[in-house]
Write a protein that holds these residues in place. Structure first.
Motif, PDB file in Angstrom:
ATOM      1  N   TRP A  58      17.900 -53.576 -11.099  1.00  0.00           N
ATOM      2  CA  TRP A  58      16.565 -53.738 -10.497  1.00  0.00           C
ATOM      3  C   TRP A  58      16.315 -55.189 -10.107  1.00  0.00           C
ATOM      4  O   TRP A  58      15.852 -55.474  -8.991  1.00  0.00           O
ATOM      5  CB  TRP A  58      15.501 -53.264 -11.490  1.00  0.00           C
ATOM      6  N   ALA A  59      16.624 -56.123 -11.006  1.00  0.00           N
ATOM      7  CA  ALA A  59      16.332 -57.531 -10.747  1.00  0.00           C
ATOM      8  C   ALA A  59      17.156 -58.073  -9.580  1.00  0.00           C
ATOM      9  O   ALA A  59      16.654 -58.863  -8.766  1.00  0.00           O
ATOM     10  CB  ALA A  59      16.589 -58.353 -12.008  1.00  0.00           C
ATOM     11  N   LEU A  60      18.417 -57.657  -9.464  1.00  0.00           N
ATOM     12  CA  LEU A  60      19.236 -58.105  -8.334  1.00  0.00           C
ATOM     13  C   LEU A  60      18.738 -57.499  -7.026  1.00  0.00           C
ATOM     14  O   LEU A  60      18.800 -58.138  -5.969  1.00  0.00           O
ATOM     15  CB  LEU A  60      20.703 -57.752  -8.570  1.00  0.00           C
ATOM     16  N   GLU A  61      18.242 -56.271  -7.096  1.00  0.00           N
ATOM     17  CA  GLU A  61      17.635 -55.665  -5.898  1.00  0.00           C
ATOM     18  C   GLU A  61      16.474 -56.522  -5.401  1.00  0.00           C
ATOM     19  O   GLU A  61      16.317 -56.728  -4.194  1.00  0.00           O
ATOM     20  CB  GLU A  61      17.139 -54.252  -6.220  1.00  0.00           C
ATOM     21  N   CYS A  71       9.891 -52.728 -13.056  1.00  0.00           N
ATOM     22  CA  CYS A  71      11.249 -52.184 -13.163  1.00  0.00           C
ATOM     23  C   CYS A  71      11.233 -50.663 -13.221  1.00  0.00           C
ATOM     24  O   CYS A  71      11.920 -49.992 -12.439  1.00  0.00           O
ATOM     25  CB  CYS A  71      11.928 -52.763 -14.400  1.00  0.00           C
ATOM     26  N   TYR A  72      10.440 -50.095 -14.125  1.00  0.00           N
ATOM     27  CA  TYR A  72      10.463 -48.638 -14.303  1.00  0.00           C
ATOM     28  C   TYR A  72       9.770 -47.909 -13.156  1.00  0.00           C
ATOM     29  O   TYR A  72      10.132 -46.775 -12.838  1.00  0.00           O
ATOM     30  CB  TYR A  72       9.853 -48.270 -15.656  1.00  0.00           C
ATOM     31  N   GLU A 122      10.697 -44.593  -8.362  1.00  0.00           N
ATOM     32  CA  GLU A 122      10.591 -44.385  -6.916  1.00  0.00           C
ATOM     33  C   GLU A 122      11.942 -44.071  -6.288  1.00  0.00           C
ATOM     34  O   GLU A 122      12.064 -43.142  -5.480  1.00  0.00           O
ATOM     35  CB  GLU A 122       9.973 -45.625  -6.270  1.00  0.00           C
ATOM     36  N   VAL A 123      12.982 -44.822  -6.652  1.00  0.00           N
ATOM     37  CA  VAL A 123      14.271 -44.619  -5.974  1.00  0.00           C
ATOM     38  C   VAL A 123      14.977 -43.355  -6.452  1.00  0.00           C
ATOM     39  O   VAL A 123      15.802 -42.786  -5.726  1.00  0.00           O
ATOM     40  CB  VAL A 123      15.202 -45.843  -6.125  1.00  0.00           C
ATOM     41  N   THR A 124      14.663 -42.901  -7.665  1.00  0.00           N
ATOM     42  CA  THR A 124      15.288 -41.671  -8.159  1.00  0.00           C
ATOM     43  C   THR A 124      14.456 -40.436  -7.863  1.00  0.00           C
ATOM     44  O   THR A 124      14.966 -39.311  -7.925  1.00  0.00           O
ATOM     45  CB  THR A 124      15.524 -41.742  -9.680  1.00  0.00           C
ATOM     46  N   GLY A 125      13.165 -40.634  -7.567  1.00  0.00           N
ATOM     47  CA  GLY A 125      12.283 -39.494  -7.326  1.00  0.00           C
ATOM     48  C   GLY A 125      11.852 -38.787  -8.591  1.00  0.00           C
ATOM     49  O   GLY A 125      11.418 -37.631  -8.546  1.00  0.00           O
ATOM     50  N   ARG A 156      23.064 -41.346 -11.081  1.00  0.00           N
ATOM     51  CA  ARG A 156      23.155 -40.528  -9.865  1.00  0.00           C
ATOM     52  C   ARG A 156      22.754 -41.346  -8.634  1.00  0.00           C
ATOM     53  O   ARG A 156      23.424 -41.287  -7.594  1.00  0.00           O
ATOM     54  CB  ARG A 156      22.269 -39.294  -9.996  1.00  0.00           C
ATOM     55  N   TYR A 157      21.677 -42.110  -8.756  1.00  0.00           N
ATOM     56  CA  TYR A 157      21.230 -42.935  -7.634  1.00  0.00           C
ATOM     57  C   TYR A 157      22.301 -43.957  -7.249  1.00  0.00           C
ATOM     58  O   TYR A 157      22.624 -44.127  -6.065  1.00  0.00           O
ATOM     59  CB  TYR A 157      19.930 -43.655  -7.994  1.00  0.00           C
ATOM     60  N   LEU A 158      22.850 -44.649  -8.237  1.00  0.00           N
ATOM     61  CA  LEU A 158      23.859 -45.671  -7.959  1.00  0.00           C
ATOM     62  C   LEU A 158      25.108 -45.060  -7.338  1.00  0.00           C
ATOM     63  O   LEU A 158      25.709 -45.636  -6.420  1.00  0.00           O
ATOM     64  CB  LEU A 158      24.212 -46.412  -9.251  1.00  0.00           C
TER      65      LEU A 158
END
Length: 345
Positions: free
Chosen positions: A18-21, A70-71, A76-79, A152-154
């Motif tokens: 998350w932090a690198l994003e 972060c959470y 959001e990205v995982t839905g 799964r997202y990654l």
């Protein structure tokens, strides 16, 4: 900074992703996908008031803000909704504990905690003869679901390297090569595995084994976390995480008969209703000798970094320290001396 390799998909590794994003730094995360992390076994509880002295967690405002970001991002990205707010009812175990709260902590608590009114205590469900503390702004992170959905997202985003990383990779120095891919930097967020890696031999790791039960108690309310002899964290469908029983320097990761007996007795001392044990789990988490997290850059191996040692407060602390480390990598900002890995070199 080009591609960074994060080692480990526990809470430190996912917080680093998350932090690198946020810093727009390209990365991959290496994890075998087996889910054997201590942070997957953990309750995922964010509790702002901890310890026998009822202390407000240091830097609680900035830690809670980083964790919320972060959470929320992972949700959001995982839905999937991966975190939810929940107040904590901390029941005093003795008159001395109640006096400790009232004489020392109550005047300082402010909006984070207050005396728990007797009318809010379910005396039919809990052993609560000495009253309690009503802790606000608690949160529960759904640990297993976070791990599964994040992996799964990654994977779908092409950011997952599904393998273990050998200790030798960290000794290469830049560039680092893993899975046939070259990386400019590595962040070791591998949890207890880092304690066995010779590149971090100066860090005084300790092994802290925690055991927990998953229980079913259909008569217990599910709208609050309860802490007394044991912490009971609602998991849905009348299931509760109950823990933990801790052993220092036990390197056997399996659950023990001693832990089962102790947890069962602590649950009985906390609640008045029947319960059924569904599962008994254990894991080893890394704790640093001075009980503070460790992050920063290796003093001798260029572009090798670490984020580790969150102890029992990983879900509260990891996002904040990951954000600091990401800024350090991207912008060369200074890290707090109290948590910088260089304090051991």
């Amino acid at each position: 900074m080009n591609k960074v390799l994060i080692i480990g998909g526990g809470i430190s590794g996912l917080s680093m992703a998350w932090a690198l994003e946020q810093q727009q730094i390209d990365y991959m995360l290496a994890d075998p996908g087996t889910g054997g992390h201590a942070s997957v076994v953990a309750a995922g509880l964010m509790n702002p008031v901890t310890g026998r002295q009822y202390k407000l967690q240091p830097m609680v405002e900035v830690c809670w803000e980083a964790a919320a970001n972060c959470y929320t991002w992972w949700s959001e990205v995982t839905g999937h909704a991966l975190v939810r707010p929940m107040d904590i009812h901390r029941l005093h175990r003795s008159e001395a504990a109640r006096e400790q709260w009232r004489s020392n902590a109550l005047p300082l608590a402010g909006s984070w905690a207050e005396d728990l009114p007797d009318e809010r205590i379910d005396h039919n469900s809990y052993q609560a003869g000495f009253g309690g503390v009503w802790v606000h702004h608690g949160h529960i992170v759904t640990t297993g679901k976070l791990y599964v959905e994040a992996i799964r997202y990654l994977r779908n985003a092409g950011k997952l390297l599904e393998t273990d990383i050998s200790p030798e990779v960290l000794q290469q120095g830049p560039p680092f090569t893993a899975g046939g891919i070259t990386f400019d930097a590595v962040i070791d967020a591998s949890g207890i595995a880092a304690a066995a890696n010779p590149v971090w031999q100066n860090i005084p790791f300790r092994y802290n084994k925690g055991e927990a039960l998953l229980i079913k108690a259909i008569e217990l309310p599910e709208d609050r976390v309860i802490t007394r002899n044991v912490i009971l964290v609602p998991q849905g469908s009348a299931h509760f995480w109950a823990g933990s029983h801790n052993h220092w320097d036990d390197r056997n990761p399996g659950p023990t008969a001693e832990g089962l007996d102790k947890l069962s007795a602590d649950i009985t001392a906390t609640i008045r209703v029947p319960f059924e044990i569904i599962r008994h789990r254990a894991a080893i988490r890394p704790v640093i000798q001075d009980r503070k997290p460790v992050s920063g850059s290796h003093p001798a191996i260029s572009h090798l970094h670490i984020l580790n040692g969150m102890g029992t407060k990983g879900y509260s602390l990891a996002p904040y320290h990951a954000r600091l480390l990401a800024a350090h990598i991207a912008e060369d900002t200074a890290l707090p001396a109290a948590t910088d890995v260089k304090r051991f070199y």
